[in-house]
Design a protein around this motif. Structure first.
Motif, PDB file in Angstrom:
ATOM      1  N   ILE A   1       0.859  -1.182   0.000  1.00 62.18           N
ATOM      2  CA  ILE A   1       0.000   0.000   0.000  1.00 62.18           C
ATOM      3  C   ILE A   1       0.896   1.233   0.000  1.00 62.18           C
ATOM      4  CG2 ILE A   1      -1.781   1.308   1.211  1.00 62.18           C
ATOM      5  CD1 ILE A   1      -2.694  -1.322   2.489  1.00 62.18           C
ATOM      6  N   VAL A   2       0.690   2.097  -0.982  1.00 61.35           N
ATOM      7  CA  VAL A   2       1.428   3.349  -1.099  1.00 61.35           C
ATOM      8  C   VAL A   2       0.473   4.493  -0.756  1.00 61.35           C
ATOM      9  CG1 VAL A   2       2.673   4.888  -2.679  1.00 61.35           C
ATOM     10  CG2 VAL A   2       2.920   2.399  -2.893  1.00 61.35           C
ATOM     11  N   VAL A   3       0.903   5.386   0.120  1.00 64.45           N
ATOM     12  CA  VAL A   3       0.074   6.541   0.487  1.00 64.45           C
ATOM     13  C   VAL A   3       0.878   7.814   0.288  1.00 64.45           C
ATOM     14  CG1 VAL A   3      -1.274   5.233   2.172  1.00 64.45           C
ATOM     15  CG2 VAL A   3       0.754   6.471   2.941  1.00 64.45           C
ATOM     16  N   ASP A   4       0.204   8.916   0.021  1.00 63.86           N
ATOM     17  CA  ASP A   4       0.931  10.183   0.063  1.00 63.86           C
ATOM     18  C   ASP A   4       1.031  10.616   1.522  1.00 63.86           C
ATOM     19  OD1 ASP A   4      -1.455  11.627   0.713  1.00 63.86           O
ATOM     20  OD2 ASP A   4      -1.858  12.078  -1.391  1.00 63.86           O
ATOM     21  N   SER A   5       1.874  11.596   1.783  1.00 66.94           N
ATOM     22  CA  SER A   5       2.208  11.900   3.172  1.00 66.94           C
ATOM     23  C   SER A   5       1.148  12.689   3.919  1.00 66.94           C
ATOM     24  CB  SER A   5       3.550  12.637   3.247  1.00 66.94           C
ATOM     25  OG  SER A   5       3.489  13.880   2.565  1.00 66.94           O
ATOM     26  N   CYS A   6       0.025  12.959   3.275  1.00 66.66           N
ATOM     27  CA  CYS A   6      -1.093  13.543   4.016  1.00 66.66           C
ATOM     28  C   CYS A   6      -1.764  12.488   4.884  1.00 66.66           C
ATOM     29  CB  CYS A   6      -2.111  14.162   3.063  1.00 66.66           C
ATOM     30  SG  CYS A   6      -3.409  15.107   3.894  1.00 66.66           S
ATOM     31  N   CYS A   7      -1.531  11.231   4.583  1.00 61.63           N
ATOM     32  CA  CYS A   7      -2.146  10.124   5.321  1.00 61.63           C
ATOM     33  C   CYS A   7      -1.428   9.919   6.656  1.00 61.63           C
ATOM     34  CB  CYS A   7      -2.074   8.848   4.492  1.00 61.63           C
ATOM     35  SG  CYS A   7      -2.711   7.386   5.323  1.00 61.63           S
ATOM     36  N   GLU A   8      -2.161  10.046   7.752  1.00 57.78           N
ATOM     37  CA  GLU A   8      -1.603   9.745   9.063  1.00 57.78           C
ATOM     38  C   GLU A   8      -1.676   8.237   9.303  1.00 57.78           C
ATOM     39  OE1 GLU A   8      -1.266  13.488   8.954  1.00 57.78           O
ATOM     40  OE2 GLU A   8      -3.371  13.209   9.391  1.00 57.78           O
ATOM     41  N   LEU A   9      -0.595   7.660   9.812  1.00 59.21           N
ATOM     42  CA  LEU A   9      -0.577   6.224  10.080  1.00 59.21           C
ATOM     43  C   LEU A   9      -0.381   5.961  11.572  1.00 59.21           C
ATOM     44  CD1 LEU A   9       1.664   4.925   7.145  1.00 59.21           C
ATOM     45  CD2 LEU A   9      -0.819   4.681   7.366  1.00 59.21           C
TER      46      LEU A   9
ATOM     47  N   LEU B   1       1.960   0.913  12.266  1.00 60.63           N
ATOM     48  CA  LEU B   1       2.059   0.757  10.814  1.00 60.63           C
ATOM     49  C   LEU B   1       3.207   1.566  10.205  1.00 60.63           C
ATOM     50  CD1 LEU B   1      -1.678   0.752   9.628  1.00 60.63           C
ATOM     51  CD2 LEU B   1      -0.175  -1.195  10.097  1.00 60.63           C
ATOM     52  N   LEU B   2       3.814   2.444  10.989  1.00 57.29           N
ATOM     53  CA  LEU B   2       4.863   3.309  10.448  1.00 57.29           C
ATOM     54  C   LEU B   2       6.058   2.509   9.932  1.00 57.29           C
ATOM     55  CD1 LEU B   2       4.878   6.309  12.967  1.00 57.29           C
ATOM     56  CD2 LEU B   2       4.090   6.319  10.600  1.00 57.29           C
ATOM     57  N   LYS B   3       6.347   1.380  10.576  1.00 59.59           N
ATOM     58  CA  LYS B   3       7.487   0.560  10.159  1.00 59.59           C
ATOM     59  C   LYS B   3       7.052  -0.726   9.445  1.00 59.59           C
ATOM     60  CE  LYS B   3      10.495   2.384  13.776  1.00 59.59           C
ATOM     61  NZ  LYS B   3      11.348   2.076  14.964  1.00 59.59           N
ATOM     62  N   ASP B   4       5.768  -0.798   9.111  1.00 59.99           N
ATOM     63  CA  ASP B   4       5.253  -1.964   8.398  1.00 59.99           C
ATOM     64  C   ASP B   4       5.774  -1.938   6.966  1.00 59.99           C
ATOM     65  OD1 ASP B   4       3.561  -3.814   6.947  1.00 59.99           O
ATOM     66  OD2 ASP B   4       2.159  -3.734   8.634  1.00 59.99           O
ATOM     67  N   GLU B   5       6.486  -2.988   6.561  1.00 62.11           N
ATOM     68  CA  GLU B   5       7.103  -3.010   5.237  1.00 62.11           C
ATOM     69  C   GLU B   5       6.094  -3.095   4.099  1.00 62.11           C
ATOM     70  OE1 GLU B   5      10.012  -6.093   5.201  1.00 62.11           O
ATOM     71  OE2 GLU B   5      11.293  -5.105   6.692  1.00 62.11           O
ATOM     72  N   ARG B   6       4.839  -3.354   4.421  1.00 64.19           N
ATOM     73  CA  ARG B   6       3.807  -3.395   3.380  1.00 64.19           C
ATOM     74  C   ARG B   6       3.332  -1.996   3.005  1.00 64.19           C
ATOM     75  NH1 ARG B   6      -0.170  -7.306   6.563  1.00 64.19           N
ATOM     76  NH2 ARG B   6       0.556  -5.845   8.166  1.00 64.19           N
ATOM     77  N   LEU B   7       3.726  -0.997   3.777  1.00 67.68           N
ATOM     78  CA  LEU B   7       3.277   0.367   3.522  1.00 67.68           C
ATOM     79  C   LEU B   7       4.450   1.274   3.185  1.00 67.68           C
ATOM     80  CD1 LEU B   7       0.949  -0.848   5.501  1.00 67.68           C
ATOM     81  CD2 LEU B   7       0.320   1.541   5.747  1.00 67.68           C
ATOM     82  N   GLN B   8       4.200   2.219   2.285  1.00 62.67           N
ATOM     83  CA  GLN B   8       5.207   3.225   1.952  1.00 62.67           C
ATOM     84  C   GLN B   8       4.537   4.585   1.812  1.00 62.67           C
ATOM     85  OE1 GLN B   8       7.693   2.376  -1.467  1.00 62.67           O
ATOM     86  NE2 GLN B   8       8.444   4.480  -1.601  1.00 62.67           N
ATOM     87  N   ARG B   9       5.101   5.594   2.453  1.00 63.97           N
ATOM     88  CA  ARG B   9       4.602   6.963   2.342  1.00 63.97           C
ATOM     89  C   ARG B   9       5.442   7.711   1.314  1.00 63.97           C
ATOM     90  NH1 ARG B   9       5.114  10.267   6.311  1.00 63.97           N
ATOM     91  NH2 ARG B   9       3.062  11.226   6.464  1.00 63.97           N
TER      92      ARG B   9
END
Length: 280
Positions: free
Chosen positions: A7-15, A19-27
Motif C-alpha cells: 500500500i502506497v500513500v501520500d504523506s497527508c495520510c496519518e498512520l 504501521l509506520l514501520k510496516d514493510e507493506r506500507l510506503q509513504r
C-alpha cells in the motif's frame, strides 16, 4: 521478507504507530514551503518547528505534490498487488500524479495490478481506506473485489473538521465551494466536512467546545445507517481536544475501534495549530 501486496500513500495520510514501520506500507512525501524555507513531509518532519515557522512567516505556507516519478519508483516491488491512496483530487494534484506514475511504470516495466484510490478526503480519511484495504487483503479476497469493496467503503467515509484558523485553506484556494465564512475574531467556529472530495460548511458554533459537540451530532447522524465504524481523530498539536472529541462521540454511539493521531506535515499545514479532523 516479501509480501503479496503493498500500500502506497501520500504523506497527508496519518498512520498509527504500529504501521509506520510496516514493510507493506510506503509513504510518498509531499513538499512543504514556508517563505524561502523548504522541507519534505517525511519521517524527519518536526511539527513544532514547522508550526513556529508558519506563525513567524508573513506569507502563507504552500505545498507541492509528489512527482509521477516518485510514485513510479514506489511501484517497484516484488508484491503482486499495489494499492495507492491519495489526497482528494479536488484538493491536490497527488491523485493525478499517482495515475501518471502508474502509466510510466507500465510503459517501462509492463502490466501490474495497481489501483489508485482517490480518497475524496485527507489525513485520517486516507487512513480509513488503508485499514479497509488491509482488512480485505487479510480476508484473502481477490484484487478486483478488494478494489470494488474499498471504493464502496470510501463512498461512505465521513470526514468532519473544526479548525482554529482557516486562513491556509482559504489562501490556497481550498475553500472555493464555501460561499461565506464568518470572522474568526468573533470566535465563531465553522464545522466543515468533505463532500465528494470538496470542502463544504455544515454548521457553525461560538467557541471550540460547542463546535466539537455539534460536529459529534452531525457525525452520529451520518452514521445511523451504516453500522459500527472505526473512529479516527487527527489533531494538530491538540491532544486535549482530541480526547474531548473522543469522549463526546463515545457518549453518543459505539465504535469498533478508536484511533487518535497527531497530524504530519501536510495536514498540519492546512489544519493549523489546534485543528481537529474526525473520520468514521
Amino acid at each position: 521478507m516479501s509480501y503479496s501486496y503493498k500500500i502506497v500513500v501520500d504523506s497527508c495520510c496519518e498512520l498509527p504507530e504500529e504501521l509506520l514501520k510496516d514493510e507493506r506500507l510506503q509513504r510518498v512525501p509531499l513538499e512543504l514551503f514556508v517563505g524561502d524555507y523548504h522541507m519534505m513531509d517525511d519521517e524527519n518532519f518536526d511539527q513544532a518547528d514547522f508550526l513556529s515557522k508558519v506563525a513567524a512567516s508573513p506569507v502563507c505556507p504552500r505545498s507541492a505534490c509528489p512527482s509521477p516519478e516518485r510514485y513510479m519508483d514506489s511501484f517497484k516491488t516484488d508484491a503482486d498487488r499495489v494499492y495507492v491512496v491519495t489526497l482528494s483530487s479536488q484538493l491536490s494534484g497527488s491523485y493525478n500524479s499517482a495515475m501518471l506514475g502508474v502509466k510510466l511504470y507500465q510503459e517501462e516495466y509492463g502490466e501490474k495490478e495497481i489501483h489508485v484510490f482517490d480518497s475524496e478526503s485527507a489525513s485520517c480519511g486516507e487512513t480509513q481506506i488503508v485499514l479497509k484495504i488491509m482488512e480485505l487483503e487479510e480476508a484473502g479476497l481477490p484484487f478486483e473485489e478488494i478494489v470494488e469493496k474499498t471504493e464502496q467503503f470510501r463512498n461512505h467515509v465521513f470526514t468532519y473538521f473544526v479548525l482554529d484558523n482557516l486562513e491556509t485553506l482559504r489562501k490556497n484556494g481550498r475553500l472555493s465551494t464555501v460561499k461565506a465564512l464568518v470572522a474568526s475574531t468573533l470566535n465563531i467556529k465553522p464545522i466543515m466536512a468533505g463532500c465528494k472530495g470538496k470542502i463544504v460548511q455544515k454548521s457553525q458554533c461560538i467557541g471550540m467546545k460547542k463546535a466539537l459537540a455539534r460536529l459529534g451530532d452531525l457525525l452520529v447522524e451520518d452514521l445511523r445507517n451504516v453500522g459500527e465504524r472505526c473512529l479516527i481523530i487527527s489533531h494538530c498539536n491538540a491532544p486535549e481536544k482530541a480526547e474531548l472529541m473522543k469522549k463526546l462521540l463515545l457518549a453518543k454511539t459505539r465504535f469498533t475501534k478508536v484511533i487518535i493521531l497527531n497530524t504530519r506535515g501536510i495536514s498540519s499545514m492546512y489544519a493549523n495549530d489546534g485543528g481537529i479532523i474526525v473520520t468514521a
